[in-house]
Write a protein that holds these residues in place. Structure first.
Motif, PDB file in Angstrom:
ATOM      1  N   UNK A 145      36.474  50.010  60.087  1.00 43.21           N
ATOM      2  CA  UNK A 145      36.749  49.338  58.809  1.00 43.21           C
ATOM      3  C   UNK A 145      37.297  47.931  59.039  1.00 43.21           C
ATOM      4  N   UNK A 146      38.196  47.800  60.017  1.00 40.58           N
ATOM      5  CA  UNK A 146      38.787  46.486  60.313  1.00 40.58           C
ATOM      6  C   UNK A 146      37.744  45.517  60.856  1.00 40.58           C
ATOM      7  N   UNK A 147      36.689  46.061  61.506  1.00 40.25           N
ATOM      8  CA  UNK A 147      35.626  45.219  62.069  1.00 40.25           C
ATOM      9  C   UNK A 147      34.913  44.406  60.987  1.00 40.25           C
ATOM     10  N   UNK A 148      34.934  44.898  59.758  1.00 39.92           N
ATOM     11  CA  UNK A 148      34.283  44.174  58.644  1.00 39.92           C
ATOM     12  C   UNK A 148      34.922  42.815  58.408  1.00 39.92           C
ATOM     13  N   UNK A 149      36.199  42.647  58.772  1.00 37.24           N
ATOM     14  CA  UNK A 149      36.878  41.350  58.627  1.00 37.24           C
ATOM     15  C   UNK A 149      36.259  40.292  59.542  1.00 37.24           C
ATOM     16  N   UNK A 150      35.684  40.724  60.664  1.00 32.87           N
ATOM     17  CA  UNK A 150      35.010  39.779  61.571  1.00 32.87           C
ATOM     18  C   UNK A 150      33.613  39.456  61.061  1.00 32.87           C
ATOM     19  N   UNK A 151      32.914  40.483  60.563  1.00 33.13           N
ATOM     20  CA  UNK A 151      31.512  40.300  60.165  1.00 33.13           C
ATOM     21  C   UNK A 151      31.366  39.573  58.833  1.00 33.13           C
ATOM     22  N   UNK A 152      32.243  39.862  57.889  1.00 35.31           N
ATOM     23  CA  UNK A 152      32.128  39.309  56.532  1.00 35.31           C
ATOM     24  C   UNK A 152      33.251  38.310  56.270  1.00 35.31           C
ATOM     25  N   UNK A 153      32.926  37.287  55.475  1.00 31.86           N
ATOM     26  CA  UNK A 153      33.897  36.223  55.178  1.00 31.86           C
ATOM     27  C   UNK A 153      34.735  36.511  53.939  1.00 31.86           C
ATOM     28  N   UNK A 154      34.254  37.340  53.033  1.00 34.17           N
ATOM     29  CA  UNK A 154      34.900  37.502  51.729  1.00 34.17           C
ATOM     30  C   UNK A 154      35.771  38.753  51.655  1.00 34.17           C
ATOM     31  N   UNK A 155      36.319  39.170  52.777  1.00 33.60           N
ATOM     32  CA  UNK A 155      37.210  40.330  52.793  1.00 33.60           C
ATOM     33  C   UNK A 155      38.646  39.876  53.054  1.00 33.60           C
ATOM     34  N   UNK A 156      39.588  40.580  52.411  1.00 30.34           N
ATOM     35  CA  UNK A 156      40.997  40.193  52.504  1.00 30.34           C
ATOM     36  C   UNK A 156      41.871  41.437  52.687  1.00 30.34           C
ATOM     37  N   UNK A 157      43.091  41.197  53.111  1.00 31.63           N
ATOM     38  CA  UNK A 157      44.106  42.244  53.230  1.00 31.63           C
ATOM     39  C   UNK A 157      45.212  41.985  52.215  1.00 31.63           C
ATOM     40  N   UNK A 158      45.654  43.035  51.564  1.00 32.11           N
ATOM     41  CA  UNK A 158      46.790  42.879  50.637  1.00 32.11           C
ATOM     42  C   UNK A 158      47.751  44.040  50.836  1.00 32.11           C
ATOM     43  N   UNK A 159      49.021  43.729  50.905  1.00 34.07           N
ATOM     44  CA  UNK A 159      50.055  44.744  51.115  1.00 34.07           C
ATOM     45  C   UNK A 159      51.142  44.591  50.055  1.00 34.07           C
ATOM     46  N   UNK A 160      51.622  45.715  49.561  1.00 37.35           N
ATOM     47  CA  UNK A 160      52.760  45.691  48.639  1.00 37.35           C
ATOM     48  C   UNK A 160      53.510  47.013  48.739  1.00 37.35           C
ATOM     49  N   UNK A 161      54.701  47.039  48.188  1.00 39.49           N
ATOM     50  CA  UNK A 161      55.566  48.218  48.248  1.00 39.49           C
ATOM     51  C   UNK A 161      55.542  48.925  46.898  1.00 39.49           C
ATOM     52  N   UNK A 162      55.719  50.239  46.947  1.00 38.34           N
ATOM     53  CA  UNK A 162      55.753  51.018  45.696  1.00 38.34           C
ATOM     54  C   UNK A 162      56.911  50.562  44.821  1.00 38.34           C
ATOM     55  N   UNK A 163      58.035  50.224  45.446  1.00 36.38           N
ATOM     56  CA  UNK A 163      59.221  49.803  44.683  1.00 36.38           C
ATOM     57  C   UNK A 163      59.053  48.408  44.065  1.00 36.38           C
ATOM     58  N   UNK A 164      58.031  47.642  44.504  1.00 37.78           N
ATOM     59  CA  UNK A 164      57.759  46.358  43.851  1.00 37.78           C
ATOM     60  C   UNK A 164      57.226  46.564  42.435  1.00 37.78           C
ATOM     61  N   UNK A 165      56.507  47.670  42.244  1.00 40.62           N
ATOM     62  CA  UNK A 165      55.927  47.967  40.924  1.00 40.62           C
ATOM     63  C   UNK A 165      56.983  48.577  40.002  1.00 40.62           C
ATOM     64  N   UNK A 210      39.558  44.833  51.268  1.00 40.07           N
ATOM     65  CA  UNK A 210      38.334  44.718  50.463  1.00 40.07           C
ATOM     66  C   UNK A 210      38.152  43.299  49.951  1.00 40.07           C
ATOM     67  N   UNK A 211      37.169  43.121  49.073  1.00 38.18           N
ATOM     68  CA  UNK A 211      36.953  41.812  48.455  1.00 38.18           C
ATOM     69  C   UNK A 211      37.998  41.576  47.367  1.00 38.18           C
ATOM     70  N   UNK A 212      38.081  40.332  46.901  1.00 39.88           N
ATOM     71  CA  UNK A 212      39.145  39.965  45.946  1.00 39.88           C
ATOM     72  C   UNK A 212      39.064  40.801  44.671  1.00 39.88           C
ATOM     73  N   UNK A 213      37.858  40.915  44.096  1.00 39.60           N
ATOM     74  CA  UNK A 213      37.683  41.642  42.833  1.00 39.60           C
ATOM     75  C   UNK A 213      37.973  43.131  43.018  1.00 39.60           C
ATOM     76  N   UNK A 214      37.506  43.693  44.140  1.00 39.19           N
ATOM     77  CA  UNK A 214      37.710  45.127  44.386  1.00 39.19           C
ATOM     78  C   UNK A 214      39.181  45.450  44.653  1.00 39.19           C
ATOM     79  N   UNK A 215      39.872  44.554  45.354  1.00 39.35           N
ATOM     80  CA  UNK A 215      41.311  44.748  45.595  1.00 39.35           C
ATOM     81  C   UNK A 215      42.067  44.760  44.265  1.00 39.35           C
TER      82      UNK A 215
END
Length: 249
Positions: A145-165, A210-215
């Motif tokens: 799954x992480x390999x897709x970040x090398x192959x595709x340009x429009x993929x991003x990582x986003x992290x957040x905490x449950x307590x942020x919500x 994932x991509x911006x819209x999917x995230x």
């Protein structure tokens, strides 16, 4: 008596007329000024056009000239990811070295994965892609799954905490994490399949790839689950949004 007064009056009138002639100045005609302005504007336009024509055109710069001194990125590895990193090192090492032409090593003293550019590196964004790839694996994603970040340009990582919500504690927090995962991970897998993303639950941290819209779609679904919405309602909302985006594209 009348004859004596008249010349003095006439003299006064003539004096006033002379003063008036001195007071009034001749005004230039507007037509001539407008013509001159038009001629000057025409000259300015000609000069701008000539500058545009004479503007030099340089060939595109090659990657060797753009590349400056060698750059390095360090990705810290937590203790619980040492064993997976050791087991999957060849899978991580191969695409970084062979495909991106970078140098990579694991520093045992600092416990960091160090990635460095070299003379063979051609792509400018290769270092960033490799750093994202390693970071995604260390956060808990599979190597494939992480390999897709090398192959595709429009993929991003986003992290957040449950307590942020929502600031939850104790059993309320564990129940919120349970709602996100579902029985046997069913809810998480459903969100992943519908939104075409990958989700990692690491205690109270949530990582989405994932991509911006999917995230965005996956994040809203997870936030609704944290806030207490039943999974069935969240499924319906996700599918409606997913069908709309599919029709749009």
């Amino acid at each position: 008596m009348d004859t004596e007064k008249t010349p003095t009056v006439a003299a006064e009138v003539t004096g006033e007329s002379k003063d008036g002639a001195e007071a009034f100045t001749k005004v230039k005609s507007k037509k001539k000024n407008q013509k001159r302005k038009r001629e000057q504007d025409g000259v300015d336009m000609d000069t701008e056009e000539s500058v545009a024509i004479k503007r030099p055109q340089f060939p595109p710069i090659s990657g060797d000239k753009l590349r400056g001194p060698d750059e390095m990125r360090k990705i810290p590895v937590p203790a619980h990811r040492y064993t997976p990193l050791k087991e999957n090192w060849l899978k991580i090492f191969t695409p970084i070295v062979e495909n991106l032409q970078l140098q990579v090593r694991f520093n045992l003293k600092t416990r960091n994965v160090e990635i460095k550019t070299c003379k063979e590196t051609q792509e400018i964004s290769a270092l960033t892609k490799a750093a994202d790839f390693v970071k995604a694996f260390i956060l808990g994603f599979q190597v494939e799954d992480a390999m897709a970040l090398i192959r595709l340009d429009e993929l991003f990582l986003e992290s957040f905490d449950v307590t942020d919500v929502k600031p939850l504690k104790g059993d309320h927090l564990s129940r919120a994490i349970g709602r996100i995962a579902g029985k046997g991970g069913k809810t998480k897998f459903t969100i992943e399949n519908v939104t075409k993303t990958r989700i990692v639950l690491a205690e109270t941290k949530i990582h989405i790839l994932g991509s911006f819209q999917n995230i965005k779609m996956a994040r809203t679904a997870i936030c609704n689950l944290i806030l207490g919405s039943p999974p069935s309602k969240v499924y319906g909302n996700i599918r409606a949004v997913a069908s709309r985006t599919a029709e749009r594209f």
